[in-house]
Design a protein around this motif. Structure first.
Motif, PDB file in Angstrom:
ATOM      1  N   GLU A 181       0.709  -1.246   0.103  1.00 19.06           N
ATOM      2  CA  GLU A 181       0.298  -0.087  -0.119  1.00 19.06           C
ATOM      3  C   GLU A 181       0.823   1.005  -0.206  1.00 19.06           C
ATOM      4  OE1 GLU A 181      -2.343  -0.528   3.563  1.00 19.06           O
ATOM      5  OE2 GLU A 181      -0.527   0.614   4.608  1.00 19.06           O
ATOM      6  N   GLY A 182      -0.093   1.882  -0.862  1.00 19.69           N
ATOM      7  CA  GLY A 182       0.486   3.586  -0.313  1.00 19.69           C
ATOM      8  C   GLY A 182      -0.151   5.012   0.190  1.00 19.69           C
ATOM      9  N   THR A 183       0.553   5.650  -0.411  1.00 21.31           N
ATOM     10  CA  THR A 183      -0.593   7.068  -0.261  1.00 21.31           C
ATOM     11  C   THR A 183      -0.343   8.100  -1.432  1.00 21.31           C
ATOM     12  OG1 THR A 183      -0.147   7.188   2.387  1.00 21.31           O
ATOM     13  CG2 THR A 183      -1.209   9.040   1.634  1.00 21.31           C
ATOM     14  N   VAL A 184      -1.535   8.793  -1.703  1.00 18.98           N
ATOM     15  CA  VAL A 184      -1.555   9.369  -2.819  1.00 18.98           C
ATOM     16  C   VAL A 184      -0.741  10.663  -2.513  1.00 18.98           C
ATOM     17  CG1 VAL A 184      -3.129  10.242  -5.020  1.00 18.98           C
ATOM     18  CG2 VAL A 184      -3.680   8.012  -4.018  1.00 18.98           C
ATOM     19  N   VAL A 185       0.107  11.159  -3.230  1.00 20.30           N
ATOM     20  CA  VAL A 185       0.517  12.259  -2.664  1.00 20.30           C
ATOM     21  C   VAL A 185       0.501  13.152  -4.044  1.00 20.30           C
ATOM     22  CG1 VAL A 185       2.251  11.472  -1.001  1.00 20.30           C
ATOM     23  CG2 VAL A 185       3.100  12.063  -3.739  1.00 20.30           C
ATOM     24  N   GLU A 186      -0.063  13.338  -4.960  1.00 19.78           N
ATOM     25  CA  GLU A 186      -0.204  14.080  -5.788  1.00 19.78           C
ATOM     26  C   GLU A 186      -1.211  13.617  -7.080  1.00 19.78           C
ATOM     27  OE1 GLU A 186       2.455  17.344  -8.255  1.00 19.78           O
ATOM     28  OE2 GLU A 186       3.233  15.807  -7.544  1.00 19.78           O
ATOM     29  N   LEU A 187      -1.667  14.438  -7.981  1.00 16.26           N
ATOM     30  CA  LEU A 187      -2.363  14.321  -8.835  1.00 16.26           C
ATOM     31  C   LEU A 187      -2.204  15.122  -9.914  1.00 16.26           C
ATOM     32  CD1 LEU A 187      -5.725  13.177  -7.434  1.00 16.26           C
ATOM     33  CD2 LEU A 187      -4.297  11.783  -8.133  1.00 16.26           C
ATOM     34  N   GLN A 188      -1.479  14.733 -10.774  1.00 13.81           N
ATOM     35  CA  GLN A 188      -0.929  15.679 -11.673  1.00 13.81           C
ATOM     36  C   GLN A 188      -2.161  16.319 -12.993  1.00 13.81           C
ATOM     37  OE1 GLN A 188       1.163  13.494 -10.405  1.00 13.81           O
ATOM     38  NE2 GLN A 188       2.599  13.920 -10.657  1.00 13.81           N
ATOM     39  N   LYS A 189      -3.046  15.324 -13.191  1.00 11.04           N
ATOM     40  CA  LYS A 189      -3.487  15.292 -14.162  1.00 11.04           C
ATOM     41  C   LYS A 189      -4.955  15.458 -13.460  1.00 11.04           C
ATOM     42  CE  LYS A 189      -2.030  15.578 -17.815  1.00 11.04           C
ATOM     43  NZ  LYS A 189      -1.748  16.906 -19.019  1.00 11.04           N
ATOM     44  N   ALA A 190      -6.337  16.094 -13.661  1.00 12.40           N
ATOM     45  CA  ALA A 190      -7.800  16.651 -13.675  1.00 12.40           C
ATOM     46  C   ALA A 190      -8.651  15.865 -14.119  1.00 12.40           C
ATOM     47  CB  ALA A 190      -8.112  17.835 -12.633  1.00 12.40           C
ATOM     48  N   ALA A 191      -9.326  14.912 -13.307  1.00 16.74           N
ATOM     49  CA  ALA A 191     -10.774  14.458 -14.389  1.00 16.74           C
ATOM     50  C   ALA A 191     -11.112  15.400 -15.389  1.00 16.74           C
ATOM     51  CB  ALA A 191     -12.267  14.142 -13.807  1.00 16.74           C
ATOM     52  N   GLY A 192     -11.587  14.549 -16.584  1.00 11.65           N
ATOM     53  CA  GLY A 192     -11.579  15.555 -17.831  1.00 11.65           C
ATOM     54  C   GLY A 192     -10.575  15.844 -18.840  1.00 11.65           C
ATOM     55  N   GLN A 193      -9.113  16.115 -18.273  1.00 12.29           N
ATOM     56  CA  GLN A 193      -8.578  16.062 -18.811  1.00 12.29           C
ATOM     57  C   GLN A 193      -7.663  15.442 -19.013  1.00 12.29           C
ATOM     58  OE1 GLN A 193      -5.553  18.148 -16.003  1.00 12.29           O
ATOM     59  NE2 GLN A 193      -5.416  19.729 -16.769  1.00 12.29           N
ATOM     60  N   TYR A 194      -7.351  15.307 -20.754  1.00 15.66           N
ATOM     61  CA  TYR A 194      -6.085  14.704 -22.050  1.00 15.66           C
ATOM     62  C   TYR A 194      -5.341  14.052 -21.037  1.00 15.66           C
ATOM     63  CZ  TYR A 194      -4.744  11.964 -26.173  1.00 15.66           C
ATOM     64  OH  TYR A 194      -3.700  11.303 -27.009  1.00 15.66           O
TER      65      TYR A 194
ATOM     66  N   TRP B  85     -11.114  10.083 -10.717  1.00 14.19           N
ATOM     67  CA  TRP B  85     -10.005   9.619  -9.997  1.00 14.19           C
ATOM     68  C   TRP B  85     -11.113   8.571  -9.582  1.00 14.19           C
ATOM     69  CZ3 TRP B  85      -5.069   9.382 -11.009  1.00 14.19           C
ATOM     70  CH2 TRP B  85      -4.401  10.607 -11.393  1.00 14.19           C
ATOM     71  N   HIS B  86     -10.584   7.666  -8.581  1.00 13.46           N
ATOM     72  CA  HIS B  86     -11.181   6.919  -8.307  1.00 13.46           C
ATOM     73  C   HIS B  86     -10.395   6.764  -6.349  1.00 13.46           C
ATOM     74  CE1 HIS B  86     -12.996   4.527 -10.752  1.00 13.46           C
ATOM     75  NE2 HIS B  86     -12.508   4.305 -11.481  1.00 13.46           N
ATOM     76  N   ALA B  87      -9.365   7.654  -6.114  1.00 17.16           N
ATOM     77  CA  ALA B  87      -8.622   8.203  -5.125  1.00 17.16           C
ATOM     78  C   ALA B  87      -8.456   9.038  -4.751  1.00 17.16           C
ATOM     79  CB  ALA B  87      -7.201   7.160  -5.372  1.00 17.16           C
ATOM     80  N   GLU B  88      -8.234   9.950  -3.967  1.00 11.92           N
ATOM     81  CA  GLU B  88      -7.916  11.200  -3.626  1.00 11.92           C
ATOM     82  C   GLU B  88      -6.554  11.475  -3.195  1.00 11.92           C
ATOM     83  OE1 GLU B  88     -11.162  13.346  -1.161  1.00 11.92           O
ATOM     84  OE2 GLU B  88     -12.741  12.498  -2.759  1.00 11.92           O
ATOM     85  N   VAL B  89      -5.723  13.265  -3.544  1.00  7.17           N
ATOM     86  CA  VAL B  89      -4.771  13.120  -2.869  1.00  7.17           C
ATOM     87  C   VAL B  89      -4.665  13.029  -0.906  1.00  7.17           C
ATOM     88  CG1 VAL B  89      -2.624  14.767  -1.967  1.00  7.17           C
ATOM     89  CG2 VAL B  89      -3.831  14.394  -4.479  1.00  7.17           C
ATOM     90  N   GLY B  90      -4.189  12.208  -0.375  1.00  2.00           N
ATOM     91  CA  GLY B  90      -4.108  12.076   1.179  1.00  2.00           C
ATOM     92  C   GLY B  90      -4.709  10.495   1.560  1.00  2.00           C
ATOM     93  N   GLN B  91      -5.210  10.537   0.656  1.00  2.00           N
ATOM     94  CA  GLN B  91      -6.168   8.950   0.643  1.00  2.00           C
ATOM     95  C   GLN B  91      -4.580   7.561   0.709  1.00  2.00           C
ATOM     96  OE1 GLN B  91      -9.659   8.057  -1.439  1.00  2.00           O
ATOM     97  NE2 GLN B  91      -8.840   5.772  -1.295  1.00  2.00           N
ATOM     98  N   THR B  92      -5.048   6.211   1.253  1.00  2.00           N
ATOM     99  CA  THR B  92      -3.855   4.659   1.341  1.00  2.00           C
ATOM    100  C   THR B  92      -4.633   4.304   0.127  1.00  2.00           C
ATOM    101  OG1 THR B  92      -3.242   5.511   3.589  1.00  2.00           O
ATOM    102  CG2 THR B  92      -2.982   3.431   2.618  1.00  2.00           C
ATOM    103  N   VAL B  93      -4.092   4.177  -0.295  1.00  2.00           N
ATOM    104  CA  VAL B  93      -5.037   2.919  -1.039  1.00  2.00           C
ATOM    105  C   VAL B  93      -3.754   1.690  -1.748  1.00  2.00           C
ATOM    106  CG1 VAL B  93      -5.490   4.773  -3.639  1.00  2.00           C
ATOM    107  CG2 VAL B  93      -3.077   3.776  -3.433  1.00  2.00           C
ATOM    108  N   THR B  94      -4.128   0.489  -2.095  1.00  2.00           N
ATOM    109  CA  THR B  94      -3.700  -0.823  -2.145  1.00  2.00           C
ATOM    110  C   THR B  94      -3.203  -1.021  -3.084  1.00  2.00           C
ATOM    111  OG1 THR B  94      -5.062  -1.965  -2.006  1.00  2.00           O
ATOM    112  CG2 THR B  94      -4.474  -1.860  -0.072  1.00  2.00           C
ATOM    113  N   VAL B  95      -2.049  -2.088  -3.557  1.00  2.00           N
ATOM    114  CA  VAL B  95      -1.850  -2.583  -4.740  1.00  2.00           C
ATOM    115  C   VAL B  95      -3.009  -3.117  -5.612  1.00  2.00           C
ATOM    116  CG1 VAL B  95      -0.355  -4.053  -6.503  1.00  2.00           C
ATOM    117  CG2 VAL B  95       0.693  -2.453  -4.518  1.00  2.00           C
ATOM    118  N   GLY B  96      -3.559  -2.670  -6.537  1.00  2.00           N
ATOM    119  CA  GLY B  96      -4.650  -3.875  -7.693  1.00  2.00           C
ATOM    120  C   GLY B  96      -5.481  -2.944  -7.211  1.00  2.00           C
ATOM    121  N   GLU B  97      -6.339  -1.917  -6.677  1.00  2.00           N
ATOM    122  CA  GLU B  97      -7.024  -1.732  -6.548  1.00  2.00           C
ATOM    123  C   GLU B  97      -7.403   0.187  -7.547  1.00  2.00           C
ATOM    124  OE1 GLU B  97      -8.309   2.086  -3.003  1.00  2.00           O
ATOM    125  OE2 GLU B  97      -6.933   0.719  -2.837  1.00  2.00           O
TER     126      GLU B  97
END
Length: 123
Positions: free
Chosen positions: A64-77, A107-119
């Protein structure tokens, strides 16, 4: 026809002959009318495939890890192999890259959210 679709009539007839055979193309000579759908109509009614991308493997012992940055917003190419997110573990920060070019719809995860491999991460 040529002006509206940027194709000379001779090229249209050649395409018809190639697709249908010479006899069929002669049968379609005027007064027969060939109706074409405008490209804008096709684009608005076209269905595109969606692909859900999961959190990638980050190492043998890391699950598992924590999402620290999303470089693209939903709706972007995003281009193929473009970094769209960063996931941080206690050992390493992983750049998540796209597998192919396309529109990032959700996006199915947000910045700061802990995600597991395969999620699921994004669609």
């Amino acid at each position: 026809l040529g002006a509206a679709y940027s194709l000379p009539a001779a090229e249209v007839m050649l395409a018809i002959r190639t697709a249908l055979g010479r006899g069929a193309a002669r049968a379609m000579q005027p007064p027969c009318v060939l109706r074409l759908v405008r490209p804008a109509v096709l684009a608005s009614s076209r269905m595109f495939a969606t692909k859900t991308v999961s959190v990638p493997a980050m190492g043998d012992s890391i699950s598992e890890g924590t999402v620290v940055e999303l470089q693209k917003a939903a709706g972007q190419y995003a281009d193929a192999e473009e970094v769209v997110a960063s996931v941080e573990t206690d050992k390493v920060t992983i750049d998540v890259r796209t597998t192919e070019a396309g529109l990032l719809t959700k996006w199915h995860a947000e910045v700061g959210q802990t995600v597991t491999v395969g999620e699921p991460l994004y669609t």
